[in-house]
Design an enzyme around this catalytic site. Sequence first.
Site, short mmCIF file in Angstrom:
data_model
loop_
_atom_site.label_atom_id
_atom_site.label_comp_id
_atom_site.label_asym_id
_atom_site.label_seq_id
_atom_site.Cartn_x
_atom_site.Cartn_y
_atom_site.Cartn_z
N HIS A 1 -32.92 -22.23 -37.90
CA HIS A 1 -32.01 -21.53 -36.99
C HIS A 1 -30.66 -22.23 -36.97
CE1 HIS A 1 -33.98 -24.59 -34.52
NE2 HIS A 1 -33.08 -24.42 -33.54
N HIS B 1 -28.71 -23.69 -34.70
CA HIS B 1 -28.29 -24.78 -33.82
C HIS B 1 -27.82 -25.98 -34.63
CE1 HIS B 1 -30.73 -23.16 -30.13
NE2 HIS B 1 -29.59 -22.53 -30.30
N ASP C 1 -28.11 -29.13 -34.51
CA ASP C 1 -29.02 -30.22 -34.87
C ASP C 1 -30.04 -29.80 -35.92
OD1 ASP C 1 -30.13 -28.54 -32.89
OD2 ASP C 1 -31.47 -30.11 -32.15
N HIS C 2 -29.93 -28.59 -36.44
CA HIS C 2 -30.79 -28.13 -37.53
C HIS C 2 -29.98 -27.70 -38.75
CE1 HIS C 2 -34.60 -27.96 -35.16
NE2 HIS C 2 -33.73 -27.92 -34.17
N HIS D 1 -36.43 -18.49 -29.40
CA HIS D 1 -35.59 -19.67 -29.18
C HIS D 1 -34.16 -19.33 -29.56
CE1 HIS D 1 -34.62 -23.91 -28.83
NE2 HIS D 1 -34.06 -23.86 -30.02
N ASP E 1 -38.03 -24.74 -34.00
CA ASP E 1 -38.15 -24.86 -32.55
C ASP E 1 -38.95 -23.71 -31.94
OD1 ASP E 1 -36.65 -27.11 -32.87
OD2 ASP E 1 -34.98 -26.48 -31.61
N HIS F 1 -38.83 -31.10 -33.70
CA HIS F 1 -38.51 -32.20 -32.79
C HIS F 1 -39.74 -33.06 -32.51
CE1 HIS F 1 -34.42 -30.98 -31.48
NE2 HIS F 1 -34.87 -29.76 -31.72
#
Length: 282
Positions: free
Chosen positions: A54, A56, A58-59, A110, A134, A173
């Site tokens: 996805h 975001h 941090d990905h 998410h 996530d 995570h």
Amino acid sequence: MKVKVISVLEDNYMYLVIEESTRRAVAVDAAVPKRLLEIIRKEDVELRAILTTHHHWDHARGNEELAQLLPGLQVFGADERIGALTHRVSHGQELAFGSIRVRCLFTPCHTSGHMCYFMWEDDSPDAPALFSGDTLFVGGCGQFFEGTAEQMHTNLTQILGALPKDTKVFCGHECTVRNLKFALKVEPENEMVKEKLAWAKQRDDEDLPTVPSTLQEEFLYNPFLRVTEEAVQRFTGRTDPVEVLRALRSQRDNFKKPKERPNPQAMLAFDWGLFGPFLDKK
């Protein structure tokens, strides 16, 4: 098929999946290019593609830089918000990277464009792998930022929950201890929760990852996969599975919230080594 688990940022995982016969590889959620390139050099492999779950930061934060450094790099995902995207994939679409097979599993909730990746090698005795981003965590599930409880219930029961039970779960995570502490609150008599939590705490103390789990294990201790169990329904005061899931997520969102995270840009700068010159002076 070899999976390298790479810890980055505060609690993220990115993964390098290596076809051992050819030394070619694909990455999942390449958030920190510098760290990924270190592993690629160490393993002496050629990166052919990135699979992004996805958009975001941090990905997906490393996609643009890696695409510039590695001309011809393919970037797969289901959301136009994913940086450097070259191939937009859809639910059920299958990809092949040498002997590594990938089935794309669309799991919106998410984020509205979240995609999980189910991987296997034909004629291999090894269990298949699920890169769940996530959507599904060890002992938990992702927050419903852009979706609904109905969507997450479909994701967990009809899409991911229907995969082979020996599937290894590689999530986005490291939040296993927090998830299982909540699971113990939901089911205080569940011995599997107690055992997994004790194990996860020991791994955490030794700074070791708790991934992968297996799908079969998740059904024994993950409350979000146990919405039809009497104890879970009693905890939520609901019986309809979707309503149980909705109540669980609400309770989890308010359960011992972790301390405020460091500034995301500062975390990236640290991972990229930008603080190195200052640290070396000490």
